[in-house]
Design a protein around this motif. Structure first.
Motif, PDB file in Angstrom:
ATOM      1  N   ILE A 264       0.842  -1.206   0.000  1.00 15.37           N
ATOM      2  CA  ILE A 264       0.000   0.000   0.000  1.00 15.37           C
ATOM      3  C   ILE A 264       0.874   1.253   0.000  1.00 15.37           C
ATOM      4  O   ILE A 264       0.552   2.260  -0.657  1.00 15.37           O
ATOM      5  CB  ILE A 264      -0.960  -0.014   1.205  1.00 15.37           C
ATOM      6  CG1 ILE A 264      -1.907  -1.205   1.108  1.00 15.37           C
ATOM      7  CG2 ILE A 264      -1.763   1.294   1.268  1.00 15.37           C
ATOM      8  CD1 ILE A 264      -2.825  -1.375   2.316  1.00 15.37           C
ATOM      9  N   PHE A 265       1.992   1.218   0.734  1.00 10.09           N
ATOM     10  CA  PHE A 265       2.931   2.341   0.703  1.00 10.09           C
ATOM     11  C   PHE A 265       3.372   2.616  -0.733  1.00 10.09           C
ATOM     12  O   PHE A 265       3.347   3.763  -1.197  1.00 10.09           O
ATOM     13  CB  PHE A 265       4.173   2.014   1.542  1.00 10.09           C
ATOM     14  CG  PHE A 265       4.035   2.285   3.008  1.00 10.09           C
ATOM     15  CD1 PHE A 265       3.896   3.575   3.490  1.00 10.09           C
ATOM     16  CD2 PHE A 265       4.078   1.248   3.918  1.00 10.09           C
ATOM     17  CE1 PHE A 265       3.794   3.838   4.850  1.00 10.09           C
ATOM     18  CE2 PHE A 265       3.972   1.481   5.270  1.00 10.09           C
ATOM     19  CZ  PHE A 265       3.830   2.779   5.741  1.00 10.09           C
ATOM     20  N   ALA A 266       3.804   1.554  -1.423  1.00 11.04           N
ATOM     21  CA  ALA A 266       4.332   1.712  -2.778  1.00 11.04           C
ATOM     22  C   ALA A 266       3.230   2.133  -3.755  1.00 11.04           C
ATOM     23  O   ALA A 266       3.455   2.979  -4.630  1.00 11.04           O
ATOM     24  CB  ALA A 266       4.983   0.406  -3.240  1.00 11.04           C
ATOM     25  N   TRP A 267       2.048   1.531  -3.621  1.00  9.67           N
ATOM     26  CA  TRP A 267       0.920   1.899  -4.491  1.00  9.67           C
ATOM     27  C   TRP A 267       0.594   3.378  -4.322  1.00  9.67           C
ATOM     28  O   TRP A 267       0.320   4.089  -5.306  1.00  9.67           O
ATOM     29  CB  TRP A 267      -0.282   1.037  -4.134  1.00  9.67           C
ATOM     30  CG  TRP A 267      -1.542   1.464  -4.823  1.00  9.67           C
ATOM     31  CD1 TRP A 267      -1.949   1.167  -6.089  1.00  9.67           C
ATOM     32  CD2 TRP A 267      -2.573   2.311  -4.269  1.00  9.67           C
ATOM     33  NE1 TRP A 267      -3.153   1.758  -6.364  1.00  9.67           N
ATOM     34  CE2 TRP A 267      -3.563   2.478  -5.257  1.00  9.67           C
ATOM     35  CE3 TRP A 267      -2.754   2.938  -3.039  1.00  9.67           C
ATOM     36  CZ2 TRP A 267      -4.708   3.237  -5.044  1.00  9.67           C
ATOM     37  CZ3 TRP A 267      -3.888   3.706  -2.829  1.00  9.67           C
ATOM     38  CH2 TRP A 267      -4.852   3.836  -3.827  1.00  9.67           C
ATOM     39  N   ASN A 268       0.617   3.865  -3.098  1.00  3.78           N
ATOM     40  CA  ASN A 268       0.329   5.265  -2.814  1.00  3.78           C
ATOM     41  C   ASN A 268       1.363   6.186  -3.459  1.00  3.78           C
ATOM     42  O   ASN A 268       1.068   7.353  -3.749  1.00  3.78           O
ATOM     43  CB  ASN A 268       0.308   5.488  -1.294  1.00  3.78           C
ATOM     44  CG  ASN A 268      -0.017   6.911  -0.913  1.00  3.78           C
ATOM     45  OD1 ASN A 268      -0.883   7.545  -1.497  1.00  3.78           O
ATOM     46  ND2 ASN A 268       0.703   7.437   0.073  1.00  3.78           N
ATOM     47  N   LEU A 269       2.563   5.653  -3.706  1.00  4.91           N
ATOM     48  CA  LEU A 269       3.623   6.451  -4.326  1.00  4.91           C
ATOM     49  C   LEU A 269       3.680   6.235  -5.834  1.00  4.91           C
ATOM     50  O   LEU A 269       4.660   6.593  -6.480  1.00  4.91           O
ATOM     51  CB  LEU A 269       4.973   6.104  -3.681  1.00  4.91           C
ATOM     52  CG  LEU A 269       5.089   6.461  -2.193  1.00  4.91           C
ATOM     53  CD1 LEU A 269       6.404   5.950  -1.616  1.00  4.91           C
ATOM     54  CD2 LEU A 269       4.957   7.963  -1.979  1.00  4.91           C
ATOM     55  N   GLY A 270       2.622   5.614  -6.382  1.00  5.83           N
ATOM     56  CA  GLY A 270       2.531   5.448  -7.820  1.00  5.83           C
ATOM     57  C   GLY A 270       3.280   4.260  -8.378  1.00  5.83           C
ATOM     58  O   GLY A 270       3.520   4.189  -9.585  1.00  5.83           O
ATOM     59  N   GLN A 271       3.630   3.310  -7.506  1.00 10.31           N
ATOM     60  CA  GLN A 271       4.385   2.138  -7.951  1.00 10.31           C
ATOM     61  C   GLN A 271       3.647   0.859  -7.547  1.00 10.31           C
ATOM     62  O   GLN A 271       4.192  -0.007  -6.856  1.00 10.31           O
ATOM     63  CB  GLN A 271       5.797   2.159  -7.332  1.00 10.31           C
ATOM     64  CG  GLN A 271       6.605   3.396  -7.670  1.00 10.31           C
ATOM     65  CD  GLN A 271       6.918   3.491  -9.156  1.00 10.31           C
ATOM     66  OE1 GLN A 271       7.111   2.486  -9.829  1.00 10.31           O
ATOM     67  NE2 GLN A 271       6.966   4.708  -9.671  1.00 10.31           N
ATOM     68  N   TRP A 273       3.043  -1.667  -9.210  1.00  8.26           N
ATOM     69  CA  TRP A 273       3.624  -2.880  -9.787  1.00  8.26           C
ATOM     70  C   TRP A 273       4.395  -3.691  -8.753  1.00  8.26           C
ATOM     71  O   TRP A 273       4.631  -4.898  -8.943  1.00  8.26           O
ATOM     72  CB  TRP A 273       4.556  -2.522 -10.949  1.00  8.26           C
ATOM     73  CG  TRP A 273       5.740  -1.701 -10.532  1.00  8.26           C
ATOM     74  CD1 TRP A 273       5.822  -0.342 -10.496  1.00  8.26           C
ATOM     75  CD2 TRP A 273       7.006  -2.193 -10.075  1.00  8.26           C
ATOM     76  NE1 TRP A 273       7.054   0.062 -10.047  1.00  8.26           N
ATOM     77  CE2 TRP A 273       7.802  -1.063  -9.774  1.00  8.26           C
ATOM     78  CE3 TRP A 273       7.541  -3.460  -9.882  1.00  8.26           C
ATOM     79  CZ2 TRP A 273       9.112  -1.172  -9.296  1.00  8.26           C
ATOM     80  CZ3 TRP A 273       8.842  -3.580  -9.397  1.00  8.26           C
ATOM     81  CH2 TRP A 273       9.609  -2.442  -9.116  1.00  8.26           C
ATOM     82  N   THR A 274       4.790  -3.056  -7.666  1.00  4.55           N
ATOM     83  CA  THR A 274       5.576  -3.760  -6.651  1.00  4.55           C
ATOM     84  C   THR A 274       4.775  -4.849  -5.944  1.00  4.55           C
ATOM     85  O   THR A 274       5.345  -5.632  -5.178  1.00  4.55           O
ATOM     86  CB  THR A 274       6.110  -2.778  -5.599  1.00  4.55           C
ATOM     87  OG1 THR A 274       5.010  -2.085  -4.982  1.00  4.55           O
ATOM     88  CG2 THR A 274       7.034  -1.748  -6.236  1.00  4.55           C
ATOM     89  N   MET A 275       3.480  -4.912  -6.208  1.00  2.00           N
ATOM     90  CA  MET A 275       2.675  -5.981  -5.622  1.00  2.00           C
ATOM     91  C   MET A 275       3.138  -7.363  -6.109  1.00  2.00           C
ATOM     92  O   MET A 275       2.813  -8.377  -5.492  1.00  2.00           O
ATOM     93  CB  MET A 275       1.201  -5.801  -5.981  1.00  2.00           C
ATOM     94  CG  MET A 275       0.899  -6.015  -7.463  1.00  2.00           C
ATOM     95  SD  MET A 275      -0.860  -5.969  -7.841  1.00  2.00           S
ATOM     96  CE  MET A 275      -1.393  -7.504  -7.113  1.00  2.00           C
ATOM     97  N   VAL A 276       3.920  -7.405  -7.202  1.00  2.65           N
ATOM     98  CA  VAL A 276       4.360  -8.691  -7.742  1.00  2.65           C
ATOM     99  C   VAL A 276       5.170  -9.472  -6.705  1.00  2.65           C
ATOM    100  O   VAL A 276       5.071 -10.695  -6.618  1.00  2.65           O
ATOM    101  CB  VAL A 276       5.172  -8.488  -9.042  1.00  2.65           C
ATOM    102  CG1 VAL A 276       6.490  -7.764  -8.777  1.00  2.65           C
ATOM    103  CG2 VAL A 276       5.437  -9.820  -9.712  1.00  2.65           C
ATOM    104  N   GLY A 277       5.965  -8.765  -5.894  1.00  5.56           N
ATOM    105  CA  GLY A 277       6.750  -9.445  -4.868  1.00  5.56           C
ATOM    106  C   GLY A 277       5.879 -10.091  -3.814  1.00  5.56           C
ATOM    107  O   GLY A 277       6.066 -11.263  -3.447  1.00  5.56           O
TER     108      GLY A 277
END
Length: 332
Positions: A264-271, A273-277
């Motif tokens: 959620i941190f990364a999604w909020n920063l526009g990334q 795609w990091t959900m793949v990990g």
């Protein structure tokens, strides 16, 4: 005691090559102005090609350090000791190291508060998981390796020496660097805090709390059965109390909450795609869940009770019991 102390010393010394290399890089990078993103030379203040590459490729550098220090060195240690125990305690340490690495890299740019919140939570997660690991191992270093590695050792036989490099270490690089994608993003994007950061904190902290109580309840269950065995009394066949009354694997559920909270941190920063990990990790944990349950069903004295538990209890997400008319006694 001698073996325990030697393994403890080994565990503290093992990551030093990557730590010392990174400190040397910081020393050289700190003495030269950052250039315009070129590939060395005067644009990087005279940095050598090696230090220039480290400067401009923080994620690739993290992978290189992991490959040589963990994949290669830890694998060699495992071959010498005929046990790959050392990777287990480092599952809890490496995310902390990566978080500090991304925060201290010269090209890092980030919101200070978001970085510190993530750092504190990562330390809390690591301390919880480390405490559970050593509590389970009776505070011994390297007393045994993961039972899954032992089973694979028997399965692959004489080929295990090289299969282990890929099955244990290369795969760990994929998982650990993958689930830690959000820590890289947090230290690559400078954006003010907003409500989604608090949602991420809520999910992540909930994961730590759920996993802590689930693991503590499991530890108490195992300890109680060990005491009953010593007294010659029948063991409790299935843990069906606390969080385990609502989920067959609440500790795994808590662990997934933690990693998806970081997403959620990364999604909020526009990334996003990091959900793949986190997704790969969840799929792997689903496979491990199947292995654990098959292992439980191989124990003939508790197989029937565990089948009943499977029929009535949610796999991961805590939920109310399903109805089952054939109630089973939970003791022998």
């Amino acid at each position: 005691m001698g073996r325990n102390l030697r393994n403890a010393l080994l565990a503290f010394v093992a990551p030093l090559p990557s730590i010392l290399f990174y400190l040397a890089f910081l020393k050289h990078a700190g003495s030269a102005p950052v250039g315009d993103g070129g590939d060395g030379g005067d644009g990087d203040g005279g940095l050598s090609p090696l230090w220039s590459w480290c400067l401009h490729h923080p994620f690739l550098l993290a992978n290189a350090l992991f490959f040589f220090n963990v994949n290669v060195l830890f694998w060699v240690i495992g071959q010498i000791q005929s046990s790959h125990w050392i990777i287990d305690p480092y599952w809890t340490v490496i995310p902390v190291m990566l978080t500090h690495y991304y925060a201290t890299h010269p090209l890092g740019q980030y919101n200070w508060w978001r970085s510190r919140i993530l750092m504190v939570m990562t330390w809390a997660w690591a301390l919880r998981l480390s405490h559970n690991y050593f509590r389970r191992e009776k505070w011994q270093w390297g007393a045994r390796e993961d039972w899954r590695f032992t089973e694979m050792r028997a399965q692959y036989g004489k080929n295990w020496w090289w299969v282990s490099f890929f099955a244990i270490y290369v795969s760990q690089q994929v998982f650990l660097l993958g689930v830690c994608f959000p820590t890289y993003v947090v230290h690559s994007v400078d954006k003010p805090l907003n409500v989604w950061d608090f949602v991420a904190v809520l999910v992540s902290v909930s994961g730590i709390v759920v996993a802590y109580f689930a693991d503590t309840q499991l530890h108490d269950f195992v300890s109680r059965n060990e005491e009953l065995k010593e007294l010659g009394k029948p063991a409790v066949l299935t843990l069906d109390e606390g969080l385990w009354h609502y989920s067959r694997h609440p500790n795994y559920f808590g662990e997934q909450l933690w990693w998806w909270g970081l997403v959620i941190f990364a999604w909020n920063l526009g990334q996003g795609w990091t959900m793949v990990g986190a997704l790969i990790n969840s799929l792997c944990l689903a496979y491990v869940t199947g292995l654990v349950e098959k292992r439980m069903l191989k124990k003939t004295h508790r197989a029937e009770a565990y089948r009943h538990y499977q029929k009535t209890t949610s796999v991961w997400i805590p939920w109310f019991k399903a109805s089952d008319q054939s109630g089973k006694d939970k003791t022998t």
